[in-house]
Design a protein around this motif. Sequence first.
Motif, short mmCIF file in Angstrom:
data_model
loop_
_atom_site.label_atom_id
_atom_site.label_comp_id
_atom_site.label_asym_id
_atom_site.label_seq_id
_atom_site.Cartn_x
_atom_site.Cartn_y
_atom_site.Cartn_z
N GLU A 90 0.87 -1.17 0.02
CA GLU A 90 -0.13 0.10 0.12
C GLU A 90 0.79 1.42 0.04
N VAL A 93 2.19 1.71 -3.46
CA VAL A 93 1.25 2.26 -4.68
C VAL A 93 0.78 3.69 -4.34
N GLY A 94 0.57 4.20 -3.06
CA GLY A 94 0.42 5.39 -2.57
C GLY A 94 1.55 6.55 -2.85
N ARG A 107 -6.29 9.32 -0.34
CA ARG A 107 -5.17 8.38 -0.48
C ARG A 107 -5.44 6.98 -0.17
N VAL A 111 -6.11 3.98 -3.05
CA VAL A 111 -5.16 2.74 -2.92
C VAL A 111 -6.00 1.55 -2.85
N GLU A 124 -2.08 -5.90 1.37
CA GLU A 124 -1.58 -4.30 1.77
C GLU A 124 -0.36 -4.22 2.43
N ARG A 143 0.36 0.94 -8.99
CA ARG A 143 0.96 2.52 -8.51
C ARG A 143 1.01 3.19 -9.79
N VAL A 146 -3.33 4.16 -10.06
CA VAL A 146 -3.81 4.87 -8.97
C VAL A 146 -3.93 6.38 -9.37
#
Length: 245
Positions: A90, A93-94, A107, A111, A124, A143, A146
Amino acid sequence: MQTLELQSVHKSFETLKVLEDVNLRVKQGEFAAIVGPSGCGKSTVLRMVAGLETADTGKVLAGGQPITKPSPDRMMIFQEHALYPWSTVEENVGFGLELANVPKQERRERVQAILEKVGLTGFEKYYPSQLSGGMRQRVSIARALVMDPDVLLLDEPYGALDAMTKLTMQNELLNLWQGSGKTMLLITHDIDEALYLADRIFVMSPRPGRVVETMDLDLPRPRNRNGERFIQLRQDIMRILGLGE
């Protein structure tokens, strides 16, 4: 949404001429692929569209406007996932959302939604070292997605995966693309991959690379890799590349 264009593009690195008079156009929402021999400049084309390289002469355009720098509207996915090993799924990706100062709650929601879309719900808190190659590439795709880009640029994203995982990931990518309106540009050495995924294929010559054939595919989806038309198109591309009669 963006149409991508290269108009009479030339590119050299010192004395090495990489691209010569490259012309191509990818329509908004289209899935296009570039195939060609090693060293023909495929990755250079992709890096120009990403804003990571500039042309010596000619134009590189997105939505009719010159590309002068990277943009969150055009996200690139590499063969090597380049995840931060010290960060969880996570967090990886965020990361782009954090850089963009997206509020923490938004966010987290974005995600979570994208992890569900790529089949990573429940992972995650995992670290990249705890994931398979296919799952790490899913994180890489998440990634990029998003950030909700108009364009995804795919630099042989499945080249390092085993055959079975590669087929699965190709289908997952199609599912993510269909109905999204996003423009996809893939470079690959794998002719079957290009034929399975793309609406349009640009075939490039050996270095200095130029587009020697543009093929608009008339294959219905889902595509049959063993179908007569698929096999004929494969043979056509191999012949253009000098790999068969």
